[in-house]
Scaffold this motif. Structure first.
Motif, short mmCIF file in Angstrom:
data_model
loop_
_atom_site.label_atom_id
_atom_site.label_comp_id
_atom_site.label_asym_id
_atom_site.label_seq_id
_atom_site.Cartn_x
_atom_site.Cartn_y
_atom_site.Cartn_z
N SER A 85 34.14 30.05 35.43
CA SER A 85 33.02 30.15 34.85
C SER A 85 32.44 30.00 36.20
CB SER A 85 32.61 29.90 33.95
OG SER A 85 32.78 27.34 34.34
N ARG A 86 33.47 29.01 37.15
CA ARG A 86 32.27 28.89 38.32
C ARG A 86 32.34 29.84 39.21
NH1 ARG A 86 34.50 24.28 40.54
NH2 ARG A 86 36.56 24.73 39.17
N THR A 87 33.73 30.09 39.51
CA THR A 87 33.69 31.69 40.28
C THR A 87 33.72 33.05 39.67
OG1 THR A 87 36.43 30.81 39.60
CG2 THR A 87 35.60 29.90 41.85
N ALA A 88 33.93 32.98 38.75
CA ALA A 88 33.81 34.64 37.94
C ALA A 88 32.92 35.32 38.94
CB ALA A 88 33.39 33.98 36.16
N GLU A 89 31.53 34.63 39.09
CA GLU A 89 30.52 35.57 40.11
C GLU A 89 31.25 36.57 40.44
OE1 GLU A 89 25.98 35.74 40.70
OE2 GLU A 89 27.23 34.27 39.20
N THR A 142 34.42 35.99 42.43
CA THR A 142 35.69 37.41 42.05
C THR A 142 35.14 38.12 41.29
OG1 THR A 142 36.58 35.39 40.88
CG2 THR A 142 37.54 37.35 40.57
N ALA A 143 34.06 38.35 40.56
CA ALA A 143 33.36 39.89 39.66
C ALA A 143 32.87 41.05 41.27
CB ALA A 143 32.98 39.78 38.91
N SER A 144 32.36 39.91 41.51
CA SER A 144 31.08 40.67 43.43
C SER A 144 33.03 41.20 43.80
CB SER A 144 30.47 39.79 44.00
OG SER A 144 31.13 39.41 44.22
N LEU A 145 33.86 40.63 44.25
CA LEU A 145 35.36 40.95 45.12
C LEU A 145 35.26 42.08 44.72
CD1 LEU A 145 36.55 37.05 45.99
CD2 LEU A 145 35.74 39.00 47.93
N LEU A 146 36.49 41.97 43.06
CA LEU A 146 36.24 42.89 42.53
C LEU A 146 35.64 44.71 42.94
CD1 LEU A 146 37.76 41.65 39.10
CD2 LEU A 146 39.56 42.45 41.17
N ALA A 147 34.38 44.31 42.73
CA ALA A 147 33.57 45.29 43.04
C ALA A 147 33.41 45.68 43.68
CB ALA A 147 32.15 45.11 42.23
N ALA A 148 33.60 45.16 44.88
CA ALA A 148 33.35 45.25 46.67
C ALA A 148 34.53 46.51 46.44
CB ALA A 148 33.52 44.45 47.24
N ALA A 149 35.61 45.52 46.15
CA ALA A 149 36.98 46.38 46.43
C ALA A 149 37.13 47.85 45.52
CB ALA A 149 38.38 45.46 45.68
N SER A 182 36.29 32.69 30.60
CA SER A 182 35.33 33.21 31.14
C SER A 182 35.38 33.94 32.35
CB SER A 182 34.06 31.72 31.63
OG SER A 182 34.63 31.18 31.68
N GLY A 183 36.82 33.44 33.45
CA GLY A 183 36.88 34.21 34.71
C GLY A 183 37.60 35.35 34.05
N ALA A 197 36.45 37.46 32.64
CA ALA A 197 35.38 38.40 32.51
C ALA A 197 35.38 39.12 33.45
CB ALA A 197 33.80 37.70 32.04
N ALA A 198 35.63 38.55 34.65
CA ALA A 198 35.13 39.28 35.54
C ALA A 198 36.37 41.12 36.08
CB ALA A 198 35.52 38.60 36.79
N PHE A 199 37.21 40.87 35.78
CA PHE A 199 38.50 41.68 35.48
C PHE A 199 38.20 43.01 34.18
CE2 PHE A 199 41.20 38.24 37.47
CZ PHE A 199 41.71 38.85 38.82
N VAL A 200 37.69 41.81 33.32
CA VAL A 200 37.22 43.48 32.56
C VAL A 200 35.92 44.00 32.78
CG1 VAL A 200 36.13 42.96 30.33
CG2 VAL A 200 37.67 41.42 30.46
N GLU A 201 35.06 43.52 33.61
CA GLU A 201 34.18 44.44 34.24
C GLU A 201 34.53 44.98 35.34
OE1 GLU A 201 30.71 43.78 37.56
OE2 GLU A 201 30.76 41.66 35.79
N ALA A 202 35.63 44.77 36.01
CA ALA A 202 36.34 45.34 37.01
C ALA A 202 37.51 46.45 36.81
CB ALA A 202 37.51 44.50 37.95
#
Length: 135
Positions: A56-60, A62-69, A90-91, A93-98
């Motif tokens: 949960s601390r690093t998910a946001e 990670t999501a921004s890194l995946l989105a930028a990539a 919760s981490g 979730a970044a992959f679900v969004e990507a």
């Protein structure tokens, strides 16, 4: 793409079996198409390497890194998770969004080096059908 002599001569062989006016022109056009397709550059793949814990601390971040990539180009995205020590729901979730973003653009996301625990969390999030896995 590797072109063999048979692939280059196939249009000419076809034309010989079906004689008629312009068979040589059609054969030459087929060879030109074969050569043109061989010159296409491969689709570029963006690779990112994640490490540590994704929770949960690093998910946001990670999501921004995946989105930028994903925004970097139309090619695929390779996510190297060899150094990821822990992935929480919760981490994930970044992959679900990507994966949702990649699906709309037709981009393939490949996950490499994921431990069995990390893959279990991704599979639990329903991503086993949206991501491709490689060892």
């Amino acid at each position: 793409m590797v072109l063999t002599a048979a692939a280059l001569l196939l249009p000419a062989v076809f034309a010989l079996r079906h004689p008629g006016q312009g068979w040589l022109r059609r054969a030459a056009a087929g060879i030109r198409r074969s050569l043109a397709s061989a010159r296409r550059p491969p689709t570029p793949v963006t690779t990112i390497r994640l490490r540590g814990e994704i929770d949960s601390r690093t998910a946001e971040r990670t999501a921004s890194l995946l989105a930028a990539a994903l925004a970097a180009g139309p090619g695929g995205l390779c996510v190297d998770m060899t150094q990821v020590t822990r992935l929480t729901h919760s981490g994930a979730a970044a992959f679900v969004e990507a994966a949702a973003n990649a699906r709309t653009t037709g981009t393939l996301i490949t996950v490499t080096g994921a431990s069995p625990e990390v893959r279990r969390v991704l599979r639990g999030a329903g991503l086993d059908r949206l991501l491709q896995y490689r060892p």
